[in-house]
Design an enzyme around this catalytic site. Structure first.
Site, mmCIF file in Angstrom:
data_model
loop_
_atom_site.group_PDB
_atom_site.id
_atom_site.type_symbol
_atom_site.label_atom_id
_atom_site.label_comp_id
_atom_site.label_asym_id
_atom_site.label_seq_id
_atom_site.Cartn_x
_atom_site.Cartn_y
_atom_site.Cartn_z
ATOM 1 N N ASP A 28 36.795 41.448 46.733
ATOM 2 C CA ASP A 28 35.844 42.535 47.000
ATOM 3 C C ASP A 28 35.440 42.338 48.459
ATOM 4 O O ASP A 28 36.224 41.777 49.245
ATOM 5 C CB ASP A 28 34.658 42.471 46.027
ATOM 6 C CG ASP A 28 33.810 43.745 46.040
ATOM 7 O OD1 ASP A 28 34.190 44.724 45.378
ATOM 8 O OD2 ASP A 28 32.766 43.780 46.727
ATOM 9 N N LYS B 279 31.784 40.526 37.426
ATOM 10 C CA LYS B 279 31.722 40.510 38.896
ATOM 11 C C LYS B 279 31.178 39.161 39.317
ATOM 12 O O LYS B 279 30.379 38.557 38.590
ATOM 13 C CB LYS B 279 30.780 41.611 39.404
ATOM 14 C CG LYS B 279 31.005 41.985 40.846
ATOM 15 C CD LYS B 279 32.154 42.958 40.989
ATOM 16 C CE LYS B 279 32.521 43.253 42.417
ATOM 17 N NZ LYS B 279 33.475 44.352 42.529
#
Ligand code: NDP
Ligand code: 2IT
Length: 444
Positions: free
Chosen positions: A166, A126
């Site tokens: 995201d 991430k």
């Protein structure tokens, strides 16, 4: 607390202090896998638990960029490369002032488990930055994306680490990021997913997370002799995940009663129509915070969906810890039947425990929202083979993958009081898969 849970908590306290979100995500998994861990001595022998807690690496960097007034702005960027035993690191990029190392570690850790559940060869990672795009011009956002990629490009590659979007990173930002990667490296390759279908993106990637949540919900309800049709659904968020979840709910004949953003909640007493949804999507694309300006439904400033309407289905699709203990009490009191997580870890620990205690249907994010990363996996396949698949083909594959994920969640658990414990099942399935690969690799 078992001995294992004690050990995990101590390790987190020592090695990852000041990381509340990360502790929360890890403890939730190890509460569920403690019994499996105890039964398999090899896990302890290979010290799997402690090894799983430590990301492979975290890259942190300065991001400098010029704003429209000519001032030099400084932000902090990261990429957490968590675990690559199941494939190249894969996971989104988030731009938000709330981004910090704890948030990215929790998201990276969750991503390892989520990606394991998809059945596709993907490890977990991430990234993001503490950049706030609200109120910034398109050119400022472009310059920020370029400055972020100026460092990130050294650490990624189609078989190394493949980022995607995201919160606040959608197809526009992916275009800016990818454009700069191509410029810096002179390589046109599948290094990012979520690209526009015009230049190597997959049809259906933008829709995939929201649609996937509803496909998971359908499978979960079907396994308990219920269906989505006619259900009253509360959705939070008004971004990519929320609005495509709403679209699929409407297509399936459910009534979408709410969408929300950081300013408040818009309520549709009789259910939102497809036309109203389209108008909200257009508004949201134009500017942040525009939900307050919509001309349909009623506006409840400062309120969450959970206190604004009553529904049997809840789909939190905004951000972490958005449903607290009080909100969960209210949902349960209002006869909640099922909750599926579009967002990552949207329940506080207290809300999570109450939901488990209430023995209601619960689709955890690592399973229910895995459709996005799964279609990212399909985008990688298309890029690697220089193909471009149709929307129908991708959507059919997505629906099949979500059915498989549903079945994986119940592969290692039994019904309890008539209901499958999906969250425990998801954690056990993914843990076993990761642990087995880690043991097969030896100590690394
Ligand atoms: P977007 O940026 O498109 O939308 C986020 C939405 O959530 C916006 O409506 C935003 O409102 C709202 N929101 C953000 N923070 C808060 C807050 N603190 N309180 C209330 N509302 C808030 O993001 P996505 O839709 O892509 O992501 C939503 C969630 O889904 C995240 O948890 C993400 O990690 C998860 N997810 C996303 C995937 C994807 O493919 N995009 C895949 C799997 C999970 P505002 O505009 O006012 O900030
Ligand atoms: O949380 C997630 O799964 C995402 N943001 C999508 C990750 C991806 O690589 O598509």
């Amino acid at each position: 607390m078992s001995k294992l849970q004690d050990h995990i908590q101590n390790t987190l306290d020592q090695s990852h202090p000041h990381s509340d979100e990360y502790h929360q995500a890890v403890m939730e998994v190890f509460d569920d896998v403690a019994s499996v861990y105890r039964k398999e001595p090899a896990y302890r022998r290979w010290n799997i638990a402690e090894r799983m807690l430590e990301p492979d690496r975290i890259v942190r960097f300065r991001v400098c960029w010029d704003d429209d007034k000519g001032n030099i702005q400084v932000n902090r960027g990261w990429r957490v490369q968590f675990n690559n035993v199941l494939g190249a690191y894969k996971g989104g990029i988030r731009f938000d002032p709330s981004v910090n190392e704890s948030v990215l570690k929790f998201l990276g850790f969750e991503q390892c488990f989520k990606n394991a559940l998809t059945g596709l060869p993907m490890g977990g990672g991430k990234g993001g930055a503490d950049f706030d795009p609200k109120g910034r011009s398109e050119r400022e956002i472009m310059r920020f994306c370029q400055a972020y990629m100026q460092e990130l490009y050294r650490h990624i590659g189609p078989n190394v680490d493949v980022p995607a979007g995201d919160i606040n990173v959608g197809p526009r930002e992916i275009g800016f990021l990818y454009g700069h990667y191509v410029k810096l490296t002179n390589r046109w390759e599948g290094v990012l997913t979520g690209k526009s279908p015009g230049f190597g993106g997959s049809c259906g990637r933008t829709e995939a997370t929201g649609y996937g949540v509803v496909y998971f919900l359908k499978n979960m309800l079907k396994a308990h002799d219920q269906s989505v049709e006619g259900q009253r659904v509360l959705i939070s968020g008004a971004g990519t995940v929320a609005l495509y979840a709403a679209e699929k709910c409407i297509q399936e004949g459910a009534k979408v009663l709410t969408v929300s953003d950081s300013g408040g909640t818009r309520v549709f007493r009789e259910g939102m129509t497809a036309k109203e949804l389209a108008s909200i999507r257009t508004l949201k694309l134009e500017k942040h915070g525009a939900l307050a300006d919509a001309s349909c439904g009623t506006w409840h400033p400062g309120k969450t969906p959970w206190v604004s309407a009553k529904g049997a289905i809840a789909l939190p699709c905004a951000t972490q810890n958005e449903v607290d203990g009080n909100a969960m009490k209210r949902l349960i009191k209002n006869n909640l039947v099922a909750l599926c997580e579009g967002a990552n870890m949207p329940l506080t620990q207290e809300a999570h425990d109450q939901l488990i205690e209430a023995n209601l249907l619960y689709g955890p994010g690592k399973a229910a929202n895995a459709g996005g990363v799964a279609v990212s996996g399909l985008e990688r396949s298309q890029n690697a083979s220089l193909q471009s698949w149709s929307m129908d083909k991708v959507d059919t594959m997505l629906s099949g993958i979500m059915a498989d994920i549903h079945d994986r969640c119940i592969a290692h658990v039994k019904r309890r009081n008539g209901i499958y414990p999906y969250s425990k099942g998801a954690n056990i399935y993914a843990f076993k898969k990761l642990a087995e690969a880690m043991m097969a690799y030896g100590v690394k």
